[in-house]
Every structure is written in C-alpha cells, then in structure tokens.
Design an enzyme around this catalytic site. Structure first.
Site, PDB file in Angstrom:
ATOM      1  CE1 TYR A  88     130.077  26.225  -6.991  1.00  0.00           C
ATOM      2  CE2 TYR A  88     130.680  27.599  -8.466  1.00  0.00           C
ATOM      3  CZ  TYR A  88     130.169  27.109  -7.663  1.00  0.00           C
ATOM      4  OH  TYR A  88     131.424  27.848  -7.236  1.00  0.00           O
TER       5      TYR A  88
ATOM      6  CE1 TYR B  20     134.267  25.484  -5.997  1.00  0.00           C
ATOM      7  CE2 TYR B  20     135.103  25.558  -3.785  1.00  0.00           C
ATOM      8  CZ  TYR B  20     133.835  26.170  -4.750  1.00  0.00           C
ATOM      9  OH  TYR B  20     133.050  27.301  -4.779  1.00  0.00           O
TER      10      TYR B  20
ATOM     11  CE  LYS C 203     140.338  27.267  -7.770  1.00  0.00           C
ATOM     12  NZ  LYS C 203     140.028  27.356  -7.098  1.00  0.00           N
TER      13      LYS C 203
ATOM     14  N   PRO D 239     133.356  33.256 -13.730  1.00  0.00           N
ATOM     15  CG  PRO D 239     131.729  33.827 -13.217  1.00  0.00           C
ATOM     16  CD  PRO D 239     132.792  34.362 -14.144  1.00  0.00           C
TER      17      PRO D 239
ATOM     18  CG  HIS E 236     131.024  26.809   3.555  1.00  0.00           C
ATOM     19  ND1 HIS E 236     129.961  27.275   2.307  1.00  0.00           N
ATOM     20  CD2 HIS E 236     131.030  27.785   4.242  1.00  0.00           C
ATOM     21  CE1 HIS E 236     129.159  28.340   3.009  1.00  0.00           C
ATOM     22  NE2 HIS E 236     129.905  29.045   3.561  1.00  0.00           N
TER      23      HIS E 236
HETATM   24  P1  RFL Z   1     140.487  44.861  -9.303  1.00  0.00           P
HETATM   25  O1  RFL Z   1     138.829  44.776  -8.857  1.00  0.00           O
HETATM   26  O2  RFL Z   1     139.548  44.970 -10.755  1.00  0.00           O
HETATM   27  O3  RFL Z   1     140.825  45.932  -8.998  1.00  0.00           O
HETATM   28  C1  RFL Z   1     141.590  47.565  -9.595  1.00  0.00           C
HETATM   29  C2  RFL Z   1     141.521  47.982  -9.417  1.00  0.00           C
HETATM   30  O4  RFL Z   1     142.027  49.283 -10.394  1.00  0.00           O
HETATM   31  C3  RFL Z   1     141.691  50.167 -10.666  1.00  0.00           C
HETATM   32  N1  RFL Z   1     142.498  51.140 -11.097  1.00  0.00           N
HETATM   33  C4  RFL Z   1     142.461  51.622 -12.289  1.00  0.00           C
HETATM   34  N2  RFL Z   1     143.727  52.639 -11.082  1.00  0.00           N
HETATM   35  C5  RFL Z   1     143.973  53.682 -11.343  1.00  0.00           C
HETATM   36  N3  RFL Z   1     144.169  54.500 -12.570  1.00  0.00           N
HETATM   37  C6  RFL Z   1     143.265  53.449 -13.547  1.00  0.00           C
HETATM   38  N4  RFL Z   1     143.524  54.259 -14.677  1.00  0.00           N
HETATM   39  C7  RFL Z   1     143.100  52.321 -13.374  1.00  0.00           C
HETATM   40  N5  RFL Z   1     142.208  51.561 -14.165  1.00  0.00           N
HETATM   41  C8  RFL Z   1     141.298  50.663 -13.052  1.00  0.00           C
HETATM   42  C9  RFL Z   1     139.696  50.031 -10.536  1.00  0.00           C
HETATM   43  O5  RFL Z   1     139.182  50.787 -10.086  1.00  0.00           O
HETATM   44  C10 RFL Z   1     139.867  48.664  -9.510  1.00  0.00           C
HETATM   45  O6  RFL Z   1     139.807  49.355  -7.725  1.00  0.00           O
HETATM   46  O7  RFL Z   1     141.478  43.809 -10.041  1.00  0.00           O
HETATM   47  P2  RFL Z   1     142.487  42.840  -8.459  1.00  0.00           P
HETATM   48  O8  RFL Z   1     142.431  43.570  -7.875  1.00  0.00           O
HETATM   49  O9  RFL Z   1     143.158  41.816  -9.679  1.00  0.00           O
HETATM   50  O10 RFL Z   1     141.537  42.020  -7.852  1.00  0.00           O
HETATM   51  C11 RFL Z   1     140.718  40.625  -8.773  1.00  0.00           C
HETATM   52  C12 RFL Z   1     139.232  40.404  -8.018  1.00  0.00           C
HETATM   53  O11 RFL Z   1     138.156  41.876  -8.190  1.00  0.00           O
HETATM   54  C13 RFL Z   1     138.597  39.605  -9.128  1.00  0.00           C
HETATM   55  O12 RFL Z   1     139.330  38.465  -9.715  1.00  0.00           O
HETATM   56  C14 RFL Z   1     137.369  39.049  -8.849  1.00  0.00           C
HETATM   57  O13 RFL Z   1     136.192  40.045  -8.529  1.00  0.00           O
HETATM   58  C15 RFL Z   1     136.952  38.066  -9.332  1.00  0.00           C
HETATM   59  N6  RFL Z   1     135.724  37.227  -9.449  1.00  0.00           N
HETATM   60  C16 RFL Z   1     135.987  36.177  -8.266  1.00  0.00           C
HETATM   61  N7  RFL Z   1     137.137  36.019  -7.819  1.00  0.00           N
HETATM   62  C17 RFL Z   1     137.215  34.627  -6.750  1.00  0.00           C
HETATM   63  O14 RFL Z   1     137.642  34.230  -6.748  1.00  0.00           O
HETATM   64  N8  RFL Z   1     136.330  33.826  -6.020  1.00  0.00           N
HETATM   65  C18 RFL Z   1     135.198  34.305  -6.867  1.00  0.00           C
HETATM   66  O15 RFL Z   1     134.179  33.822  -5.836  1.00  0.00           O
HETATM   67  C19 RFL Z   1     134.457  35.445  -7.961  1.00  0.00           C
HETATM   68  N9  RFL Z   1     133.242  35.789  -8.202  1.00  0.00           N
HETATM   69  C20 RFL Z   1     134.120  37.780  -9.346  1.00  0.00           C
HETATM   70  C21 RFL Z   1     132.970  36.758  -8.705  1.00  0.00           C
HETATM   71  C22 RFL Z   1     134.441  38.932 -10.122  1.00  0.00           C
HETATM   72  C23 RFL Z   1     132.369  38.559 -10.880  1.00  0.00           C
HETATM   73  N10 RFL Z   1     132.509  39.902 -11.721  1.00  0.00           N
HETATM   74  C24 RFL Z   1     131.575  41.168 -11.084  1.00  0.00           C
HETATM   75  C25 RFL Z   1     133.744  40.175 -12.622  1.00  0.00           C
HETATM   76  C26 RFL Z   1     132.368  37.328  -9.252  1.00  0.00           C
HETATM   77  C27 RFL Z   1     131.639  38.101 -10.255  1.00  0.00           C
HETATM   78  C28 RFL Z   1     130.017  38.171 -10.616  1.00  0.00           C
HETATM   79  C1  PHB Z   2     129.528  34.600  -5.146  1.00  0.00           C
HETATM   80  O1  PHB Z   2     129.529  33.745  -3.896  1.00  0.00           O
HETATM   81  O2  PHB Z   2     129.626  35.289  -5.743  1.00  0.00           O
HETATM   82  C2  PHB Z   2     130.713  33.483  -5.354  1.00  0.00           C
HETATM   83  C3  PHB Z   2     130.388  31.936  -5.424  1.00  0.00           C
HETATM   84  C4  PHB Z   2     131.155  31.182  -6.265  1.00  0.00           C
HETATM   85  C5  PHB Z   2     131.204  31.223  -7.839  1.00  0.00           C
HETATM   86  C6  PHB Z   2     131.422  32.689  -8.040  1.00  0.00           C
HETATM   87  C7  PHB Z   2     130.706  33.566  -7.062  1.00  0.00           C
HETATM   88  O3  PHB Z   2     131.907  29.908  -8.083  1.00  0.00           O
END
Ligand code: RFL
Ligand code: PHB
Length: 393
Positions: free
Chosen positions: A204, A388, A300, A296, A75
């Site tokens: 956004y 970004y 980041k 989110p 993108h």
């Molecule tokens: P995770 O993905 O939470 O993985 C941690 C893993 O550890 C396990 N765990 C355990 N395992 C053993 N013993 C225990 N006691 C444990 N406790 C937990 C869990 O089951 C899990 O599998 O952390 P990690 O790897 O640091 O990754 C981080 C990302 O997942 C997170 O930062 C992103 O998803 C955030 N996020 C976004 N980030 C972006 O860079 N761009 C995005 O567009 C973006 N969109 C989002 C997001 C997060 C969202 N939510 C739901 C929080 C959109 C949403 C809606």
């Molecule tokens: C997503 O596609 O889940 C998404 C994209 C951009 C954001 C947050 C979530 O800033």
C-alpha cells in the site's frame, strides 16, 4: 404466472447470496437464488483479493475450500510505503499467528457456483424485474420474469444480497431505513496483467502523486491500482501511462524491478462509505454490499459480507432447527456492530494513505505524522494488524 415455493428466496447471486444458499442447503434448508446477470458476467467482475481467516473458514464450512486451500496464498504480512520508504506490517507476529489469504473473488465465486451446481442448488440467472413483496407478513414472496414469463416464489424469508445497486434495499419504505454515506473525491483505477507481481506481499503506497496498491492473484497474475480523480475515464489511461504513474508512486527499487505487460482488465471504481440501518425489514434481511459499502483500502468489503452471512446462517439454523428466533431478531444489531468497525478501519486506511486535493496544509501535516506514528509504534501497528486480519465474528 407460474408459482413455486421455497424456504429462503435469495436475491443476488454474488458471493453473499451463493455462500448463504450453499450453507443452508448443506443443512437441508431449501433456497432459490435469483441473479440478474449471466454467470459469465458475474465471474468477469474483478474485485476483491484478500480474505480474512473468518471468510476462509466459512468457505471450508460450505465445502468450497478445496481449490482455495490449494491455490490461494497465505500472506503473513504486507508493506506500507510512505513516500518511497517501505515498512512491513508483520501480521502474523503482531496478532499472535493470524494471516490473510490471497484468493480472487472471481475464483471463490466460481467455486461457489460449482458447489451449488454439484448439489443441485437452484440458481436462476438472467432473472429480470425481480421484486420482493409482502415482506412484513408471514407470507412474503418474490416475483421475476425470465424469457418473457412471470414467476412467483412463495417463501418464509427473503434475503437481499443483491449488492449496492440492487432492488431489495430500495424496496424498503424510506421511513423504515436510514442511510449513512460518505463519498470520497477520487476513485481507483485498477488493472489486471499477466505479469509476475512486483513484490511477494501487498504494498500500500502513499505518495505525493496519490495512493497506489500492488496486489496479486497468483505468481503470474498481478493486480495494481492507482488513485485517480473522479473525472478520469479508462480511455484516458493507456497501459503505458498506467505503468509510468504506478512506478512514480512506488519505492525506486520496487519500480525498477516491476514487470509490465498488456492489461487484461482495466476499470475505475469510485470510493464510497455507506451503511443502511437496520439490515432487516419484516421478513427480509439485507446482507453484504446491499447494506454497506467500504472504500477498498482496508480489503473489508467482501469480508464484511462474509460476517453478515455467518450471522444470518446461524440465525436461520436456530429458527429452522430449534424454533428459536433470537438470532434473527438480533441479526441487524449484531451484524452492524462489526460492519461499523470495518467502516471505521476502511475510512481510516483511506484517509491516511490518499491525497485529498482540497485538504488544508494543516490536515496534510497531521496525515503525515499519523502514518509516521502508526509505522513507528508497535502498539499502533498491532491495532492496524488486528483490524486487517479481521476482528472475530
Ligand atoms: P455483489 O458482489 O455486488 O453481488 C450482488 C449480486 O446481485 C446481483 N443483482 C441482482 N440480482 C437480481 N435482481 C436484481 N435487481 C439485482 N441487482 C443486483 C448482481 O448482479 C450481483 O451479482 O455483492 P455481495 O455478494 O454482497 O459481495 C460483495 C463484494 O462483491 C464486495 O464487497 C467486494 O468486492 C468489495 N471489494 C473487496 N472486498 C474485500 O473484502 N477485499 C478486497 O480486497 C476488495 N477489493 C472490492 C475490492 C471491490 C472493488 N470494486 C470494484 C467495488 C476491489 C474493488 C476494485
Ligand atoms: C485486490 O487485490 O483487488 C485488493 C487487495 C487489497 C485491497 C483492495 C483490493 O485493499
């Protein structure tokens, strides 16, 4: 109790833990990943969608980039809609050619799992009661139970990559760690639907009814979000209600051509900013969501996890290949400097685009004029774009 040995024991099999394990294994460094959930459960969580260039490069370095390069979408920009008027942020033009990749966290986690499997990497799923021990000694170890049996893994280092609710950060004595937190008075209700995306780039949207985001996973899979009060539940939101509310927050022409359909996933995520300092306790290092969370809005979260892994990977390599611990000693400070910049950007994007129900009118006026300024000044847009696409590692 059975006892085994590895060099780096990694708690958490999300993107952070899997990526580090894969990179280290490629350099001949042994790891074991302990994951509490099943693989299907981890892959069922719909989360991030936007990857910075640094993350994309790390996937390639981990030899996991093939499908991402084939199926991910580059993108070159995105749009901000301010009360119905669209403004495009030309990422590529404003940053001298930089772009982001749209590729789902689910997909990249699947690629990492597949790569680990292909290399014979050890990932133990359904590891219960995982506990790090003796982190401040030269002989730390991790215990866990699986199928009723207790296991112990001796190691050189423990990596806490177990997300915000994990055990690693919580195992650090309270007087050895400082936590900074900001909780927002709303969450994001997200849905995934097998429909054509509303627009070919992300939108956004700021509106008087609250924030909305149009995102996508592919040309046949859309991801949408709307700001909701913290008291809301998924049960309150039928698909029809969601589509109506989303349309009401978007520019009229976008709403008019929005393709709707049944949701295949629907969930609410509260918004939070959180940082734990330092990201090290003895020979245990925290990475990713275990150490920091962003709202989110700036995309980041996963990208900040990637920069931690980048620093940690290089620090571990220097340790094992050259006996040089300077990278490990600097890890927390180096990682935190970038983490706080991502915190600032995520907080700012969130503050500028959401409705804050209890803000005084004066603050609301400032919010409007700040966005107006950012959209009309090329210098300001350049700053937005630079953040970004991601600051350099
Ligand atoms: P995770 O993905 O939470 O993985 C941690 C893993 O550890 C396990 N765990 C355990 N395992 C053993 N013993 C225990 N006691 C444990 N406790 C937990 C869990 O089951 C899990 O599998 O952390 P990690 O790897 O640091 O990754 C981080 C990302 O997942 C997170 O930062 C992103 O998803 C955030 N996020 C976004 N980030 C972006 O860079 N761009 C995005 O567009 C973006 N969109 C989002 C997001 C997060 C969202 N939510 C739901 C929080 C959109 C949403 C809606
Ligand atoms: C997503 O596609 O889940 C998404 C994209 C951009 C954001 C947050 C979530 O800033």
């Amino acid at each position: 109790m059975t006892t085994s040995k590895t060099q780096v024991a990694i708690i958490g099999g999300g993107p952070s833990g899997l990526m580090l394990s894969q990179l280290l294994h490629l350099k001949g460094i042994e790891t074991v990943v302990l994951e509490r959930q099943t693989r299907d459960y981890v892959l069922g969580r719909i989360r991030a969608g936007v990857l910075e260039h640094g993350f994309v490069e790390l996937m390639r370095e981990a030899r996991c980039g093939e499908r991402m390069d084939r199926e991910g979408e580059i993108h070159e920009g995105f749009s901000i809609s301010d009360r119905g008027t669209m403004h495009r942020i030309d990422l590529e033009g404003l940053t001298g050619g930089q772009t982001v990749m749209v590729y789902g966290q689910t997909e990249l986690t699947r690629d990492l799992y597949d790569a680990r499997e292909k290399m014979g990497g050890i990932v133990i799923h359904e590891a219960e009661d995982v506990q790090p021990h003796d982190m401040t000694t030269d002989a730390p170890y991790v215990t866990y139970t699986k199928a009723g049996e207790t296991h112990r893994i001796d190691c050189d280092f423990i990596i806490g990559a177990d997300g915000f609710h994990g055990v690693s950060r919580k195992s650090i004595p309270a007087d050895q760690i400082r936590e900074y937190e900001k909780v927002y008075p709303f969450g994001w209700l997200g849905i995934l639907s097998e429909t054509k995306p509303a627009h070919d780039e992300l939108i956004y949207a700021r509106s008087d009814r609250g924030f909305a985001l149009c995102s996508l996973r592919s040309q046949v899979l859309s991801r949408y979000y709307v700001q909701v009060p913290l008291t809301d539940t998924v049960e309150n939101w039928s698909d029809d209600r969601f589509w109506d509310e989303l349309k009401a927050r978007l520019p009229e022409d976008v709403a008019a051509r929005l393709e709707t359909g049944p949701s295949i996933e629907k969930s609410i995520a509260p918004l939070r900013s959180f940082v734990a300092e330092p990201m090290r306790y003895g020979n245990m290092f925290l990475a990713g969501d275990a150490a920091h969370i962003v709202p989110p809005t700036g995309a980041k979260g996963l990208n900040s996890a990637a920069s931690d892994i980048y620093y940690l990977y290089h620090a571990m390599l220097s340790h094992y290949e050259n006996g040089d611990d300077s990278g490990l000693d600097a890890y927390s400070d180096t990682a935190l400097r970038r983490v706080w910049k991502a915190q600032r950007f995520s907080w700012w994007m969130t503050s500028m685009l959401h409705v804050f129900p209890d803000h005084p009118e004066f603050d609301q006026k400032l919010q409007s004029i700040e966005l107006d300024y950012f959209l009309s000044s090329e210098a300001a847009r350049t700053s937005l774009a630079e953040n970004y696409v991601g600051l350099p590692f």
